[in-house]
Structures are given as structure tokens and as C-alpha cells.
Write an enzyme that holds these catalytic residues in place. Structure first.
Site, PDB file in Angstrom:
ATOM      1  N   ARG A  21     124.264  33.188 -11.054  1.00  0.00           N
ATOM      2  CA  ARG A  21     125.966  33.275 -12.211  1.00  0.00           C
ATOM      3  C   ARG A  21     125.801  34.279 -12.878  1.00  0.00           C
ATOM      4  O   ARG A  21     126.624  35.511 -12.914  1.00  0.00           O
ATOM      5  CB  ARG A  21     126.404  32.253 -12.690  1.00  0.00           C
ATOM      6  N   ILE A  22     124.595  34.570 -13.571  1.00  0.00           N
ATOM      7  CA  ILE A  22     124.830  35.827 -15.084  1.00  0.00           C
ATOM      8  C   ILE A  22     123.880  36.999 -14.354  1.00  0.00           C
ATOM      9  O   ILE A  22     124.713  38.304 -14.106  1.00  0.00           O
ATOM     10  CB  ILE A  22     124.142  35.580 -15.759  1.00  0.00           C
TER      11      ILE A  22
ATOM     12  N   ASP B 201     115.424  39.306  -6.529  1.00  0.00           N
ATOM     13  CA  ASP B 201     115.917  37.676  -6.874  1.00  0.00           C
ATOM     14  C   ASP B 201     114.453  37.241  -5.720  1.00  0.00           C
ATOM     15  O   ASP B 201     115.352  37.291  -4.361  1.00  0.00           O
ATOM     16  CB  ASP B 201     116.957  37.176  -6.951  1.00  0.00           C
TER      17      ASP B 201
ATOM     18  N   CYS C   2     118.795  38.253 -21.907  1.00  0.00           N
ATOM     19  CA  CYS C   2     119.265  37.024 -22.792  1.00  0.00           C
ATOM     20  C   CYS C   2     119.419  36.140 -21.209  1.00  0.00           C
ATOM     21  O   CYS C   2     119.924  34.890 -22.224  1.00  0.00           O
ATOM     22  CB  CYS C   2     120.578  37.784 -22.343  1.00  0.00           C
ATOM     23  N   ALA C   3     117.597  35.537 -21.532  1.00  0.00           N
ATOM     24  CA  ALA C   3     117.911  34.287 -20.320  1.00  0.00           C
ATOM     25  C   ALA C   3     116.500  33.060 -21.482  1.00  0.00           C
ATOM     26  O   ALA C   3     117.345  32.844 -21.641  1.00  0.00           O
ATOM     27  CB  ALA C   3     116.601  34.782 -19.529  1.00  0.00           C
ATOM     28  N   ARG C   4     115.616  33.626 -21.549  1.00  0.00           N
ATOM     29  CA  ARG C   4     114.881  32.725 -22.173  1.00  0.00           C
ATOM     30  C   ARG C   4     113.992  32.720 -23.114  1.00  0.00           C
ATOM     31  O   ARG C   4     112.858  34.018 -22.141  1.00  0.00           O
ATOM     32  CB  ARG C   4     114.464  31.788 -20.606  1.00  0.00           C
TER      33      ARG C   4
ATOM     34  N   ASP D 275     117.958  39.122 -27.454  1.00  0.00           N
ATOM     35  CA  ASP D 275     118.730  37.282 -27.790  1.00  0.00           C
ATOM     36  C   ASP D 275     117.809  35.926 -27.839  1.00  0.00           C
ATOM     37  O   ASP D 275     118.326  35.138 -28.490  1.00  0.00           O
ATOM     38  CB  ASP D 275     120.027  37.354 -27.043  1.00  0.00           C
TER      39      ASP D 275
ATOM     40  N   GLU E 261     112.135  28.864 -31.272  1.00  0.00           N
ATOM     41  CA  GLU E 261     114.054  28.864 -31.595  1.00  0.00           C
ATOM     42  C   GLU E 261     113.641  27.791 -32.712  1.00  0.00           C
ATOM     43  O   GLU E 261     113.740  26.601 -32.027  1.00  0.00           O
ATOM     44  CB  GLU E 261     114.976  28.956 -30.643  1.00  0.00           C
TER      45      GLU E 261
ATOM     46  N   HIS F  96     120.193  34.252 -30.336  1.00  0.00           N
ATOM     47  CA  HIS F  96     120.688  33.232 -29.040  1.00  0.00           C
ATOM     48  C   HIS F  96     121.950  32.921 -28.828  1.00  0.00           C
ATOM     49  O   HIS F  96     122.265  31.155 -28.994  1.00  0.00           O
ATOM     50  CB  HIS F  96     119.891  32.233 -29.171  1.00  0.00           C
ATOM     51  N   ILE F  97     123.067  34.075 -29.281  1.00  0.00           N
ATOM     52  CA  ILE F  97     124.562  33.807 -29.337  1.00  0.00           C
ATOM     53  C   ILE F  97     124.774  34.562 -27.879  1.00  0.00           C
ATOM     54  O   ILE F  97     125.950  34.694 -27.995  1.00  0.00           O
ATOM     55  CB  ILE F  97     124.960  33.957 -30.156  1.00  0.00           C
TER      56      ILE F  97
END
Length: 328
Positions: free
Chosen positions: A159-160, A179, A239-241, A265, A270, A289-290
Site C-alpha cells: 500500500r505504501i 518485492d 519509514c517501515a520498521r 523514522d 522505541e 516514528h511519525i
């Protein structure tokens, strides 16, 4: 799964609260009793959840202990898309579905990754400090690059990632996608180039951006070996994990300038602490993480988190938002 035929009001526990737009959906139902708890303490959540039928949760841990003691629980709905903090095995054992706000923050995260891509390329913070001092001496010490015609590797075409591809193509980048779960035809139809083995093309890439889940296959996906393959002018964005990039190896790669810069991010631990050595580097752009936390995304997340619960109550479940589909 617990029988949820309507006999009395269904109780919904909102852990760490909800945006008022999501709350309105609950308040519009006369068969729902909404309860809020702002604590993330396991014992306090367990006590509040003991007789609820549905839970919405932001970042708090939903442990086996909480699940076992919530005898009426029939749905857990994440205020977001990640679910690392939820014991999915325990939910499976009790036949309880886990729903995510699947469509809520994909635009926001894609935009944040694009922002980092542009900010790093244009070296905005370097120039900002000179402009604030009315010092134009750095004007011809050129440290900005165009992203047009540069090679970008997007890891993950979900999706992202798919949204990020569209934005990068609009900036005339050469976009490559890795992917293993998506066909080459689908990626090529989107205007990107299909990559079978991402390591083979790393030496050609000007930037890498990560949009894949963290699992056994992706943990430490980018470590010393991968950084050694990359251009010394390239940068990486996550910006994933946290954990998809090895933070120790990233620090070394940035410190020794094996790669030019990074935009991060998400982190191994965390909330992160100031002792993280990455925070002492100048060639890294950081956010807490925003990436998926905007006004619009927060509204979408709250509304979908609630709607997922209501759909279970109303026997109208959308399988696409359920993580453990086997319990349906």
C-alpha cells in the site's frame, strides 16, 4: 470466536484514546458503550478489558495475559497498520480477529518518505543554518542534488511502497522495485522496473527506501554487506520498521561515509533515547516514528479502527483488514 449476538450493549475499550471523529461513530450507536483508558500499563488494561467486546489500541502492548482475561473479547482493532505489540498467537488461540486500519496512513508515510528523499537530496538543513545567520558564503559550496534521472530502489510494493513509486516517477526518477510477493507485470504496469535480486543492483542505486514488514527475512536486511555495495553518494530511508536496517552498521556506514546520508523514522528501541549514537551524526535526518501521523491520517485511523469493530459486531467483516484471517 465469541458469540456476539446483540443482547446487551457491547463495550468497546479505547486504549490511549481516539480522535473525536472515530469516537463519533461509536457515540452514534445506541448499542455501544465506549470506555477510554489512557494508560499503557498491562495490569490496568487487563482490569479495564475484562468484560469488553472490542478493543482499539494505539501503541500499548496487548499481551496474552490481557487476552486471556477478556472473556467477552471478539475483536482487537489497531489504530494503525503495525501490530508488533499485539500477541497474535494468543488471539489465534482464542479465535479473535486482529484488524488494522489498512488504508489510513499509506499516503502520509509515502509523503514522509518523499519528504526525506527531497530533504536529503537538497541538503536543506545545511543551507538553513547559513540562511538564518544571513551568511551567504555557503551558496557556492554546492551540496544539493537533483533527484530527476536518479536511480531509486523501493523495497516493498504494498500500500505504501506503491504510493511512493507514483510520487518518485512524478519527479522523473528511475524507479526500481523489489518485492518477492508481487509479479513483475504488476510492478512494470506501474511504470517501475522489476528487481529479482536487490543486491545485484545496489551498486547502481542513488537512494533506497524501505516499505516492507519486519520479519525473519527482512531483519538486518541492510547491514554492513549491503552498505559496502552501495555508492558513497547514496542514501537510505526507513519509514517501515526498526530492525530492517542494522543500526550499528548504519552508524559505521554514515560515520565513515560509505553512504552519504540516511533518513530514519523508526528505530530498534522505541521510544528512542538520546544515547543512540545515530543522533550524534550530522548526515542523518530523524523523526520520531511519525511518518504516518498527520491530521488526516489520524482521522482516517480512528474512523477505520472503529469501523472494523462495528463490522465484526454487525457480521460485515472485510477480510482485507484482518491479519489472522484463519479465525474468521
Amino acid at each position: 470466536m465469541v458469540d456476539i449476538k446483540q443482547t446487551n450493549k457491547k463495550k468497546v475499550l479505547m486504549i490511549q484514546g481516539l480522535h473525536e471523529e472515530g469516537l463519533k461513530l461509536l457515540q452514534a450507536r445506541d448499542d455501544i458503550e465506549a470506555i477510554t483508558i489512557m494508560s499503557s500499563d498491562e495490569d490496568e488494561i487487563m482490569e479495564a478489558a475484562k468484560d469488553v467486546h472490542g478493543i482499539t489500541v494505539r501503541t500499548a502492548n496487548i499481551s496474552r495475559k490481557i487476552i486471556e482475561n477478556a472473556e467477552n473479547l471478539s475483536i482487537v482493532s489497531r489504530h494503525g497498520v503495525g501490530y508488533d505489540s499485539i500477541d497474535v498467537d494468543a488471539l489465534n488461540d482464542y479465535g479473535i480477529p486482529l484488524a488494522i486500519a489498512a488504508h489510513s496512513n499509506m499516503i502520509s508515510v509515502a509523503e514522509h518518505a518523499m519528504f526525506m528523499l527531497l530533504a536529503l537530496s537538497k541538503n536543506v538543513f545545511y543551507y538553513d543554518q547559513f540562511a538564518r545567520k544571513a551568511d551567504w558564503s555557503a551558496r557556492w559550496d554546492i551540496k544539493a542534488w537533483d533527484i530527476a534521472s536518479k536511480n531509486l530502489l523501493v523495497v516493498g510494493f504494498g500500500r505504501i511502497g506503491s504510493k511512493l513509486v507514483k510520487r518518485a516517477l512524478a519527479f522523473d526518477m528511475n524507479v526500481y522495485v523489489y518485492d518477492p510477493y508481487v509479479s513483475s507485470s504488476e510492478i512494470e504496469k506501474a511504470g517501475a522496473l522489476f528487481v529479482k535480486n536487490y543486491k545485484d543492483i545496489l551498486p547502481k542505486m542513488d537512494a533506497v527506501t524501505l516499505h516492507c514488514p519486519k520479519n525473519e527475512q527482512t531483519t538486518d536486511m541492510f547491514s554492513k554487506n549491503e552498505f559496502d555495495m552501495m555508492k558513497d553518494t547514496s542514501f537510505i530511508i526507513n519509514c517501515a520498521r526498526g530492525g530492517i536496517i542494522n543500526e550499528i552498521d548504519l552508524y559505521d556506514a554514515l560515520k565513515t561515509k560509505k553512504i552519504r546520508a540516511a533518513g530514519i523514522d523508526v528505530y530498534d528501541d522505541e521510544p528512542s533515547t538520546s544515547s543512540n549514537p545515530l543522533f550524534g551524526l550530522e548526515n542523518i535526518l530523524l523523526s520520531p516514528h511519525i511518518a504516518g501521523v498527520t491530521i488526516e491520517a489520524t482521522i482516517r485511523m480512528s474512523k477505520q479502527a472503529v469501523q472494523n469493530i462495528l463490522d465484526v459486531f454487525d457480521n460485515k467483516v472485510d477480510p482485507e483488514v484482518i491479519i489472522n484471517k484463519q479465525v474468521l
